[in-house]
Design a protein around this motif. Sequence first.
Motif, PDB file in Angstrom:
ATOM      1  N   VAL A  57     -58.841  -2.371 -29.828  1.00 25.24           N
ATOM      2  CA  VAL A  57     -57.724  -2.396 -28.889  1.00 25.24           C
ATOM      3  C   VAL A  57     -57.860  -1.206 -27.959  1.00 25.24           C
ATOM      4  O   VAL A  57     -57.839  -0.043 -28.398  1.00 25.24           O
ATOM      5  N   ASP A  58     -58.030  -1.471 -26.664  1.00 27.87           N
ATOM      6  CA  ASP A  58     -58.200  -0.413 -25.670  1.00 27.87           C
ATOM      7  C   ASP A  58     -56.907  -0.223 -24.884  1.00 27.87           C
ATOM      8  O   ASP A  58     -56.232  -1.191 -24.531  1.00 27.87           O
ATOM      9  N   LYS A  59     -56.582   1.023 -24.617  1.00 27.30           N
ATOM     10  CA  LYS A  59     -55.456   1.331 -23.742  1.00 27.30           C
ATOM     11  C   LYS A  59     -55.934   1.280 -22.292  1.00 27.30           C
ATOM     12  O   LYS A  59     -56.963   1.845 -21.950  1.00 27.30           O
ATOM     13  N   ILE A  60     -55.188   0.570 -21.453  1.00 24.30           N
ATOM     14  CA  ILE A  60     -55.559   0.488 -20.044  1.00 24.30           C
ATOM     15  C   ILE A  60     -54.413   1.024 -19.197  1.00 24.30           C
ATOM     16  O   ILE A  60     -53.373   1.441 -19.700  1.00 24.30           O
ATOM     17  N   ASP A  61     -54.607   1.025 -17.896  1.00 29.49           N
ATOM     18  CA  ASP A  61     -53.622   1.595 -16.977  1.00 29.49           C
ATOM     19  C   ASP A  61     -52.244   0.973 -17.195  1.00 29.49           C
ATOM     20  O   ASP A  61     -52.116  -0.228 -17.422  1.00 29.49           O
ATOM     21  N   GLY A  62     -51.223   1.821 -17.135  1.00 30.66           N
ATOM     22  CA  GLY A  62     -49.858   1.360 -17.286  1.00 30.66           C
ATOM     23  C   GLY A  62     -49.391   1.316 -18.724  1.00 30.66           C
ATOM     24  O   GLY A  62     -48.276   0.897 -19.006  1.00 30.66           O
ATOM     25  N   GLY A  63     -50.267   1.739 -19.645  1.00 28.44           N
ATOM     26  CA  GLY A  63     -49.884   1.781 -21.050  1.00 28.44           C
ATOM     27  C   GLY A  63     -50.064   0.472 -21.800  1.00 28.44           C
ATOM     28  O   GLY A  63     -49.770   0.390 -22.992  1.00 28.44           O
ATOM     29  N   SER A  64     -50.543  -0.571 -21.110  1.00 26.44           N
ATOM     30  CA  SER A  64     -50.759  -1.851 -21.786  1.00 26.44           C
ATOM     31  C   SER A  64     -52.051  -1.808 -22.603  1.00 26.44           C
ATOM     32  O   SER A  64     -52.832  -0.854 -22.505  1.00 26.44           O
ATOM     33  N   GLU A  65     -52.268  -2.844 -23.399  1.00 25.17           N
ATOM     34  CA  GLU A  65     -53.420  -2.890 -24.293  1.00 25.17           C
ATOM     35  C   GLU A  65     -54.306  -4.080 -23.966  1.00 25.17           C
ATOM     36  O   GLU A  65     -53.840  -5.109 -23.500  1.00 25.17           O
ATOM     37  N   GLN A  66     -55.586  -3.891 -24.193  1.00 24.07           N
ATOM     38  CA  GLN A  66     -56.554  -4.967 -24.010  1.00 24.07           C
ATOM     39  C   GLN A  66     -57.392  -5.081 -25.277  1.00 24.07           C
ATOM     40  O   GLN A  66     -57.878  -4.082 -25.808  1.00 24.07           O
ATOM     41  N   MET A  67     -57.557  -6.308 -25.782  1.00 26.14           N
ATOM     42  CA  MET A  67     -58.287  -6.530 -27.020  1.00 26.14           C
ATOM     43  C   MET A  67     -59.717  -6.967 -26.738  1.00 26.14           C
ATOM     44  O   MET A  67     -59.976  -7.755 -25.825  1.00 26.14           O
ATOM     45  N   LYS A 110     -54.667  -6.826 -39.189  1.00 28.12           N
ATOM     46  CA  LYS A 110     -55.893  -7.231 -38.495  1.00 28.12           C
ATOM     47  C   LYS A 110     -55.876  -8.728 -38.198  1.00 28.12           C
ATOM     48  O   LYS A 110     -56.289  -9.164 -37.113  1.00 28.12           O
ATOM     49  N   TYR A 111     -55.409  -9.484 -39.171  1.00 28.35           N
ATOM     50  CA  TYR A 111     -55.364 -10.933 -38.977  1.00 28.35           C
ATOM     51  C   TYR A 111     -54.455 -11.301 -37.806  1.00 28.35           C
ATOM     52  O   TYR A 111     -54.823 -12.119 -36.946  1.00 28.35           O
ATOM     53  N   ASN A 112     -53.280 -10.699 -37.732  1.00 22.81           N
ATOM     54  CA  ASN A 112     -52.343 -11.012 -36.655  1.00 22.81           C
ATOM     55  C   ASN A 112     -52.923 -10.653 -35.288  1.00 22.81           C
ATOM     56  O   ASN A 112     -52.745 -11.401 -34.311  1.00 22.81           O
ATOM     57  N   LYS A 113     -53.629  -9.541 -35.210  1.00 19.95           N
ATOM     58  CA  LYS A 113     -54.263  -9.164 -33.943  1.00 19.95           C
ATOM     59  C   LYS A 113     -55.384 -10.130 -33.583  1.00 19.95           C
ATOM     60  O   LYS A 113     -55.586 -10.467 -32.407  1.00 19.95           O
ATOM     61  N   LYS A 141     -65.672 -10.435 -38.691  1.00 23.65           N
ATOM     62  CA  LYS A 141     -65.293 -10.610 -37.287  1.00 23.65           C
ATOM     63  C   LYS A 141     -63.965  -9.915 -36.999  1.00 23.65           C
ATOM     64  O   LYS A 141     -63.792  -9.308 -35.927  1.00 23.65           O
ATOM     65  N   MET A 142     -63.011 -10.006 -37.910  1.00 27.48           N
ATOM     66  CA  MET A 142     -61.736  -9.314 -37.707  1.00 27.48           C
ATOM     67  C   MET A 142     -61.944  -7.810 -37.587  1.00 27.48           C
ATOM     68  O   MET A 142     -61.270  -7.137 -36.804  1.00 27.48           O
ATOM     69  N   ASN A 143     -62.885  -7.281 -38.362  1.00 23.83           N
ATOM     70  CA  ASN A 143     -63.127  -5.840 -38.354  1.00 23.83           C
ATOM     71  C   ASN A 143     -63.778  -5.358 -37.068  1.00 23.83           C
ATOM     72  O   ASN A 143     -63.822  -4.142 -36.815  1.00 23.83           O
ATOM     73  N   GLN A 144     -64.308  -6.265 -36.259  1.00 27.20           N
ATOM     74  CA  GLN A 144     -64.927  -5.880 -34.987  1.00 27.20           C
ATOM     75  C   GLN A 144     -63.898  -5.726 -33.865  1.00 27.20           C
ATOM     76  O   GLN A 144     -64.221  -5.237 -32.788  1.00 27.20           O
ATOM     77  N   LEU A 145     -62.668  -6.154 -34.134  1.00 32.34           N
ATOM     78  CA  LEU A 145     -61.662  -6.148 -33.070  1.00 32.34           C
ATOM     79  C   LEU A 145     -61.277  -4.713 -32.681  1.00 32.34           C
ATOM     80  O   LEU A 145     -61.033  -3.865 -33.547  1.00 32.34           O
TER      81      LEU A 145
END
Length: 539
Positions: A203-213, A244-247, A197-201
């Motif tokens: 992280v996408d970059k979205i508008d404004g430089g922020s990240e979405q998981m 990966k665990y922390n994310k 499950k951790m390996n499926q995570l």
Amino acid sequence: MSSGAELKAQGNALFSAKNFKEADKKYTQAIQIGDEAADPKGLAVLYANRAACRLNLKRYLDAINDAKKATLLDPAYPKAFARLATAEDALGNYQESTKNWQLALDALPKFNLTPGEQTQMAQYQAGLTTAAAEVVKMKNTPIVGQNAVMIQGEGRMPWDLAAAMLPGLQGTTNSDSYSSAWIIHGAYEDFMRGVHKMNQLKVDKIDGGSEQMRGMPGAIVDLTNGIMRDSRAMHFTDNEFLSKYNKQVILEISVYKPWMEAGPERAIQEALARQRDEGWDSVRPAVGFTVRVWIMRAVIDAGLRQRHDVAIEFFKRALDVLRSLRESWILVPVLERGVVFEKTFLFGIQHLYIDSIMQAYMLNPTAEILEELETQSDLLISEVGEELHSSQDPIDFTMLGSFHLYPRGSAYAMKGFCYKVKAGLNSNDAGNFHRKAAAVYVKAADSFPQDDEKHPWFLNAALDNMLHARSFPLRQTLEVMKRIRLSAQKAKAIWERSSLSADGLWGLLERTGEQEKELRTMLAEGKFTMDSCVGPELL
């Protein structure tokens, strides 16, 4: 009724007398009648004072909560930031503590410092320097520890060897199927489900430089289930495991809304409030996730950083929260309150907890730690015994082993360790303590399957104490040696590569086998009889 000022003065007097527990109570009473709006700075002092009590009581998570509250009430209060930094240091959170040591320094006057403020400045600067050095040290220290050996020898790990054995164990009776192969295999499967499950995570970059998981929640449940079934399943699958665990934790925080910043006292209060306001579907996963993250934090600190004092804090707080809420919700069905309140889950934590206490004693051998180890071991032995006696469920030896017999076996082993230490400290009664150690080490061994490495390991510990007791007849000594020889053959088929093997387990057991041969030869030559009592110098 005492006023807030009177309660504070009483708390200060108790603190000066080092009666921190009672001082904590006085500050708590003063806080309860305080008024944030009318006197925020006065209340900040009370919270900071209670934080100091909790630092001395080693309640670091609660100290952090109090110190943070003090900084919010009075952002210009240097002692509050210093106590927050001290608590963070105690838990190894050096990134956070460096920030707070700096904030403590920034809150001091820039000019015309009093002698007391000059002393504070020196203390805070020393704290900042030490914490900053620890941050650098952690960045430059490779990830190694008691589990690192488990990465090596792919295909020959205990779980691999266990999986190959399982077809041959199918169809055996329950008692015959009590094999460590089932237990380590199940633990590994749970753990690796969490890793998957951790390996499926992502992280996408979205508008404004922020990240979405994006990812799969539930990884922390699987990881902790595996570790609690058998902690030897814990291993690092790659160099990015901790990252990966922390994310994954960050992702799941957004799902379950746990109390990551709360100490146990606040977590209990807020869990009760959330259950009343939002119901079981909200509070159940939040409590479960909170305590599971504490368990993971403890396991990582103990295994990687050898910070067993930190591990003890997190294990103890998980137990405190679960026991308190279990008492409040004792009549609530399991499906509503959650599996983390089951006795088996508590036994799993206690199992890990006593191991950290023992490791802490090895690093800092004090009478206080030894007493706590014996107390907690006795408690676990008693509670598992009561649960086994009262249970009406059909026997599943795999689950019984993981959550009853293994924990109780470890507790017996810790009792043996305590008795052995006492034998070394009490020369006049050493023989008696060695006899007690031998007896409980045999009970420890018998709690594990014969093909588990801990079975011959604890039998060997029993043998060592039997020899030092000098009061066991040769027939008993040889019987234990025979059991070691036979179980070692079975255990090596699964556990040839493990943490114990890296510590020289198999060489130790081979030497015991050679000593058994020597004793049997001397017995045949008439040098001893079966009633002879031998000591360690003869082997």
